[in-house]
Design an enzyme around this catalytic site. Structure first.
Site, PDB file in Angstrom:
ATOM      1  N   ALA A 106       0.821  -1.211   0.000  1.00 40.15           N
ATOM      2  CA  ALA A 106       0.000   0.000   0.000  1.00 40.15           C
ATOM      3  C   ALA A 106       0.858   1.265   0.000  1.00 40.15           C
ATOM      4  O   ALA A 106       0.354   2.363   0.171  1.00 40.15           O
ATOM      5  CB  ALA A 106      -0.922  -0.003   1.213  1.00 40.15           C
ATOM      6  N   GLY A 107       2.169   1.102  -0.163  1.00 40.05           N
ATOM      7  CA  GLY A 107       3.042   2.270  -0.162  1.00 40.05           C
ATOM      8  C   GLY A 107       3.409   2.730   1.235  1.00 40.05           C
ATOM      9  O   GLY A 107       3.976   3.812   1.411  1.00 40.05           O
ATOM     10  N   SER A 109       5.266   0.771   3.216  1.00 39.65           N
ATOM     11  CA  SER A 109       6.523   0.094   3.476  1.00 39.65           C
ATOM     12  C   SER A 109       6.437  -1.059   4.480  1.00 39.65           C
ATOM     13  O   SER A 109       7.205  -1.143   5.441  1.00 39.65           O
ATOM     14  CB  SER A 109       7.570   1.106   3.938  1.00 39.65           C
ATOM     15  OG  SER A 109       8.808   0.613   3.533  1.00 39.65           O
ATOM     16  N   ASP A 155      12.855   3.902   3.296  1.00 45.38           N
ATOM     17  CA  ASP A 155      11.893   3.057   4.004  1.00 45.38           C
ATOM     18  C   ASP A 155      12.506   2.472   5.269  1.00 45.38           C
ATOM     19  O   ASP A 155      11.899   2.504   6.348  1.00 45.38           O
ATOM     20  CB  ASP A 155      11.403   1.923   3.099  1.00 45.38           C
ATOM     21  CG  ASP A 155      10.692   2.454   1.862  1.00 45.38           C
ATOM     22  OD1 ASP A 155      10.430   3.667   1.806  1.00 45.38           O
ATOM     23  OD2 ASP A 155      10.414   1.641   0.955  1.00 45.38           O
TER      24      ASP A 155
HETATM   25  P1  ADP Z   1       5.112  -2.014   0.682  1.00 44.81           P
HETATM   26  O1  ADP Z   1       6.494  -2.052   1.227  1.00 44.81           O
HETATM   27  O2  ADP Z   1       4.727  -0.671   0.176  1.00 44.81           O
HETATM   28  O3  ADP Z   1       4.090  -2.541   1.614  1.00 44.81           O
HETATM   29  P2  ADP Z   1       6.263  -3.941  -1.089  1.00 44.81           P
HETATM   30  O4  ADP Z   1       5.802  -4.515  -2.387  1.00 44.81           O
HETATM   31  O5  ADP Z   1       7.586  -3.312  -1.038  1.00 44.81           O
HETATM   32  O6  ADP Z   1       5.102  -2.962  -0.613  1.00 44.81           O
HETATM   33  O7  ADP Z   1       6.264  -5.073   0.015  1.00 44.81           O
HETATM   34  C1  ADP Z   1       5.132  -5.906   0.203  1.00 44.81           C
HETATM   35  C2  ADP Z   1       5.579  -7.343   0.363  1.00 44.81           C
HETATM   36  O8  ADP Z   1       6.181  -7.519   1.657  1.00 44.81           O
HETATM   37  C3  ADP Z   1       4.435  -8.322   0.334  1.00 44.81           C
HETATM   38  O9  ADP Z   1       4.101  -8.681  -1.000  1.00 44.81           O
HETATM   39  C4  ADP Z   1       5.017  -9.499   1.123  1.00 44.81           C
HETATM   40  O10 ADP Z   1       5.868 -10.277   0.304  1.00 44.81           O
HETATM   41  C5  ADP Z   1       5.872  -8.800   2.167  1.00 44.81           C
HETATM   42  N1  ADP Z   1       5.107  -8.620   3.422  1.00 44.81           N
HETATM   43  C6  ADP Z   1       4.700  -7.459   3.979  1.00 44.81           C
HETATM   44  N2  ADP Z   1       3.990  -7.667   5.101  1.00 44.81           N
HETATM   45  C7  ADP Z   1       3.933  -9.010   5.276  1.00 44.81           C
HETATM   46  C8  ADP Z   1       3.332  -9.871   6.244  1.00 44.81           C
HETATM   47  N3  ADP Z   1       2.633  -9.388   7.262  1.00 44.81           N
HETATM   48  N4  ADP Z   1       3.484 -11.201   6.075  1.00 44.81           N
HETATM   49  C9  ADP Z   1       4.168 -11.697   5.025  1.00 44.81           C
HETATM   50  N5  ADP Z   1       4.762 -10.948   4.098  1.00 44.81           N
HETATM   51  C10 ADP Z   1       4.643  -9.615   4.197  1.00 44.81           C
HETATM   52 MG    MG Z   2       8.289  -1.773   0.120  1.00 46.01          MG
END
Ligand code: ADP
Ligand code: MG
Length: 363
Positions: A106-107, A109, A155
């Site tokens: 969702a941006g 991080s 981030d």
């Molecule tokens: P953002 O950092 O903006 O949330 P990203 O694409 O950089 O988006 O990171 C999202 C990824 O991080 C997810 O697709 C997953 O692989 C990992 N991730 C984040 N939170 C979790 C969680 N609670 N459990 C498992 N993986 C997670």
């Molecule tokens: Mg990220």
């Protein structure tokens, strides 16, 4: 052995979009949502990570670490172990159960929160002493090398250095951080557009390459070294695309410095105008917004008490951050959600976000 617990928050970028990998400056804040890890040493080289509630489970051997495509979420944790080892830190097998209050993709991080929480857990389990800036840098390296996402330091540094009631001023060239008091009487509203961003390997890397190319054409090490006056002088010699990309980064660096002055003066209206200007530049120069995000900013602009609004994070979807007067926060939140639904048919999720402390050990 007893279970240990670490926590790392997500972050919101306030000003300074795509400046971090251009050696630039950023203003961000850690938010009141994040990732908690509970775990311990396994007493062997066995690594065991997962989220029992989400049904995630991954095992590997600390002596044979490699990224996995099938369970890519695990790369964010295992990558940190890998980088710790590459830095000669005495770490080996560990277990970690994830629980999260942070939306993924969702941006905000969630990726850095997962990395930084892992680093804090390893530090606790293995009794290490690591400086926070090195935590941030090692986590960034894990995301760069193990996950394969060429992000800058924003981030990870924001998740590590957050402080309740304070913005984070990060200088990505000197790798220094300063906490700046955030004015009272205002709130931040984070609004997710309901369409996840897609960063890995795509537009992000393309933008990054375009920035490096623009810096080369301008004869500087990084876009950090260009002022807007110098850029205007060089405009006629640059391809339009290079000029646009550079204009965004150069403008953002200048808005960050101006924004810090405004925060120090308590000039929240001035700060809000910089946020609107930042978003305009994302649309016109950097082309990293989307129609959904633009709609959220456009709606916010019409509502009472709203001082500024912009895309936050890498872009191509994700979320907006809106600065608004405290007394209007609830009504604006509801109005944004309702109007967005009315006008687009999509569901946006808004929440009033508190600026919170950065990563820490809970137990
Ligand atoms: P953002 O950092 O903006 O949330 P990203 O694409 O950089 O988006 O990171 C999202 C990824 O991080 C997810 O697709 C997953 O692989 C990992 N991730 C984040 N939170 C979790 C969680 N609670 N459990 C498992 N993986 C997670
Ligand atoms: Mg990220």
């Amino acid at each position: 052995m007893g279970m240990h617990q670490s926590y790392a928050p997500g972050r919101v970028e306030l000003l300074g979009n795509h400046t971090d990998y251009n050696d630039g400056v950023v203003l961000s804040a850690a938010i009141d949502r994040g990732i908690t890890l509970i775990g311990d040493s396994t007493g062997s080289t066995r690594v065991q990570v997962g989220d029992p509630v989400a049904g995630l489970h991954y095992e590997t051997d600390a002596e044979k670490l490699a990224p996995t495509k099938e369970q890519d979420w695990s790369n964010y944790l295992v990558g940190v172990l890998d980088v710790f080892k590459k830095n000669g830190l005495p770490v080996s097998g560990f277990s970690a159960d994830i629980s999260s209050t942070l939306p993924q993709g969702a941006g905000l991080s969630s990726s850095a929160a997962l990395e930084v929480a892992t680093a804090m857990l390893l530090i606790k389990i293995y009794g290490l002493e690591v400086k926070l800036i090195d935590v941030a840098k090692m986590c960034r390296r894990a995301e760069n090398e193990f996950v394969g996402m060429n992000c800058g330091l924003l981030d990870q540094a924001s998740s590590a250095f957050g402080k309740a009631g304070h913005a984070i001023f990060l200088d990505c060239r000197s790798e220094t951080v300063e906490n700046i008091p955030f004015p009272k009487g205002v709130e931040l509203l984070i609004t997710r557009c309901g369409v996840p961003h897609r960063l890995i390997g795509g537009e992000y890397n393309e933008r990054r390459a375009q920035c490096f190319d623009a810096a080369a054409r301008l004869g500087v090490k990084a876009l950090r070294d260009v002022t807007s006056a110098r850029l205007e002088e060089a405009k006629a010699t640059l391809p339009t695309l290079s000029y646009q990309r550079a204009a965004h980064v150069v403008g953002e660096n200048e808005r960050v410095l101006k924004g810090i002055e405004f925060l120090r003066e308590g000039n929240v209206a001035g700060f809000g105008e910089l946020m609107f200007a930042s978003h305009e530049s994302s649309i016109r120069n950097f082309e990293n917004s989307t129609p959904e995000i633009d709609k959220l900013v456009e709606i916010a602009k019409t509502l009472p008490g709203v001082l500024g609004s912009r895309i936050t994070g890498g872009g191509f979807g994700g979320a907006t951050v809106t600065l608004l007067r405290k007394e209007n926060a609830e009504e604006v939140k509801e109005a944004i959600e309702a109007k967005y639904k009315e006008q687009t048919g999509n569901t946006a999720t808004a929440y009033i976000c508190e600026i919170a402390d950065g990563a820490h050990i809970i137990a």
